[in-house]
Design a protein around this motif. Structure first.
Motif, PDB file in Angstrom:
ATOM      1  N   PRO A  79     -42.292 122.004 -56.956  1.00 56.57           N
ATOM      2  CA  PRO A  79     -42.840 123.063 -56.095  1.00 56.57           C
ATOM      3  C   PRO A  79     -41.723 123.959 -55.569  1.00 56.57           C
ATOM      4  O   PRO A  79     -40.550 123.606 -55.604  1.00 56.57           O
ATOM      5  CB  PRO A  79     -43.466 122.268 -54.944  1.00 56.57           C
ATOM      6  N   VAL A  80     -42.130 125.118 -55.081  1.00 53.29           N
ATOM      7  CA  VAL A  80     -41.196 126.026 -54.433  1.00 53.29           C
ATOM      8  C   VAL A  80     -41.472 125.930 -52.932  1.00 53.29           C
ATOM      9  O   VAL A  80     -42.600 126.174 -52.498  1.00 53.29           O
ATOM     10  CB  VAL A  80     -41.394 127.483 -54.934  1.00 53.29           C
ATOM     11  N   ASN A  81     -40.459 125.531 -52.184  1.00 51.28           N
ATOM     12  CA  ASN A  81     -40.593 125.361 -50.728  1.00 51.28           C
ATOM     13  C   ASN A  81     -41.766 124.453 -50.342  1.00 51.28           C
ATOM     14  O   ASN A  81     -42.527 124.766 -49.421  1.00 51.28           O
ATOM     15  CB  ASN A  81     -40.719 126.716 -50.032  1.00 51.28           C
ATOM     16  N   LYS A  82     -41.930 123.380 -51.082  1.00 52.67           N
ATOM     17  CA  LYS A  82     -42.992 122.390 -50.833  1.00 52.67           C
ATOM     18  C   LYS A  82     -44.391 122.997 -50.911  1.00 52.67           C
ATOM     19  O   LYS A  82     -45.339 122.496 -50.311  1.00 52.67           O
ATOM     20  CB  LYS A  82     -42.789 121.679 -49.490  1.00 52.67           C
ATOM     21  N   ARG A  83     -44.528 124.079 -51.656  1.00 51.85           N
ATOM     22  CA  ARG A  83     -45.828 124.721 -51.874  1.00 51.85           C
ATOM     23  C   ARG A  83     -46.175 124.564 -53.347  1.00 51.85           C
ATOM     24  O   ARG A  83     -45.368 124.851 -54.226  1.00 51.85           O
ATOM     25  CB  ARG A  83     -45.782 126.199 -51.484  1.00 51.85           C
ATOM     26  N   TYR A  84     -47.360 124.114 -53.594  1.00 50.49           N
ATOM     27  CA  TYR A  84     -47.823 123.837 -54.949  1.00 50.49           C
ATOM     28  C   TYR A  84     -48.832 124.898 -55.362  1.00 50.49           C
ATOM     29  O   TYR A  84     -49.683 125.307 -54.575  1.00 50.49           O
ATOM     30  CB  TYR A  84     -48.454 122.440 -55.001  1.00 50.49           C
ATOM     31  N   GLU A  85     -48.729 125.322 -56.595  1.00 47.36           N
ATOM     32  CA  GLU A  85     -49.570 126.393 -57.127  1.00 47.36           C
ATOM     33  C   GLU A  85     -50.444 125.853 -58.253  1.00 47.36           C
ATOM     34  O   GLU A  85     -50.430 124.665 -58.545  1.00 47.36           O
ATOM     35  CB  GLU A  85     -48.677 127.540 -57.641  1.00 47.36           C
ATOM     36  N   ARG A  86     -51.160 126.757 -58.903  1.00 49.45           N
ATOM     37  CA  ARG A  86     -52.029 126.369 -60.025  1.00 49.45           C
ATOM     38  C   ARG A  86     -51.282 125.596 -61.103  1.00 49.45           C
ATOM     39  O   ARG A  86     -51.821 124.668 -61.679  1.00 49.45           O
ATOM     40  CB  ARG A  86     -52.615 127.614 -60.699  1.00 49.45           C
TER      41      ARG A  86
END
Length: 170
Positions: A61-68
């Motif tokens: 993830p980028v900055n603990k943010r998860y995407e599709r």
């Protein structure tokens, strides 16, 4: 894997049906398990996901943010982990990404899975054939992986049906 008459068929979401907003790890895990649990009968854990990210099987993830892309990857890995080693899954995912975008690779896999899973009541020995001559090698690999998952699920179901019978025989 086969559905009762009152159950809707098992179906994975296409890329466009996945959330477009960023997710926290707990949300990613919940969504992944909502899709996987009805199919494979068990769930992924946070530890499993952390291991997949650490091993670079899934994009971190980028900055603990998860995407599709992480959700789609978690769904696919969750299905394949019972059939293939993590190294094999990583190699297959890399081949898919070399051949096209994550969206295209995921949607191709999901369409194959949904089409084949919809026939789960039919004998799995007669899967709808893929037109091999026209298909790309990556698509053929995805088709084979889907068939492996469905045969594994069918074998698990048959085994579960045999358990009570053998308990009475002994």
């Amino acid at each position: 894997m086969s559905q009762d008459k009152d159950q809707s068929p098992v179906r994975l979401p296409l890329w466009e049906e996945l959330p477009t907003f960023s997710l926290h790890l707990d949300q990613l895990l919940t969504l992944t398990n909502q899709y996987l649990e009805p199919i494979i009968g068990d769930q992924l854990t946070k530890t499993m996901l952390h291991n997949y990210f650490k091993a670079k099987i899934l994009l971190p993830p980028v900055n603990k943010r998860y995407e599709r892309i992480q959700l789609a990857g978690a769904i696919v890995v969750g299905l394949l982990k019972n059939i293939f080693s993590l190294a094999e899954i990583q190699h297959g995912l890399a081949a898919i990404l070399e051949d096209g975008s994550p969206k295209y690779g995921y949607n191709n896999f999901v369409r194959l899975f949904n089409e084949q899973a919809a026939q789960a009541g039919a004998p799995l020995t007669k899967p709808r054939p893929l037109v091999i001559k026209a298909a790309k090698p990556v698509t053929v690999m995805q088709y084979d992986a889907v068939q492996s998952i469905l045969f594994w699920l069918s074998a698990r179901k048959r085994l579960a049906q045999l358990r009570p019978r053998h308990a009475h025989d002994s």
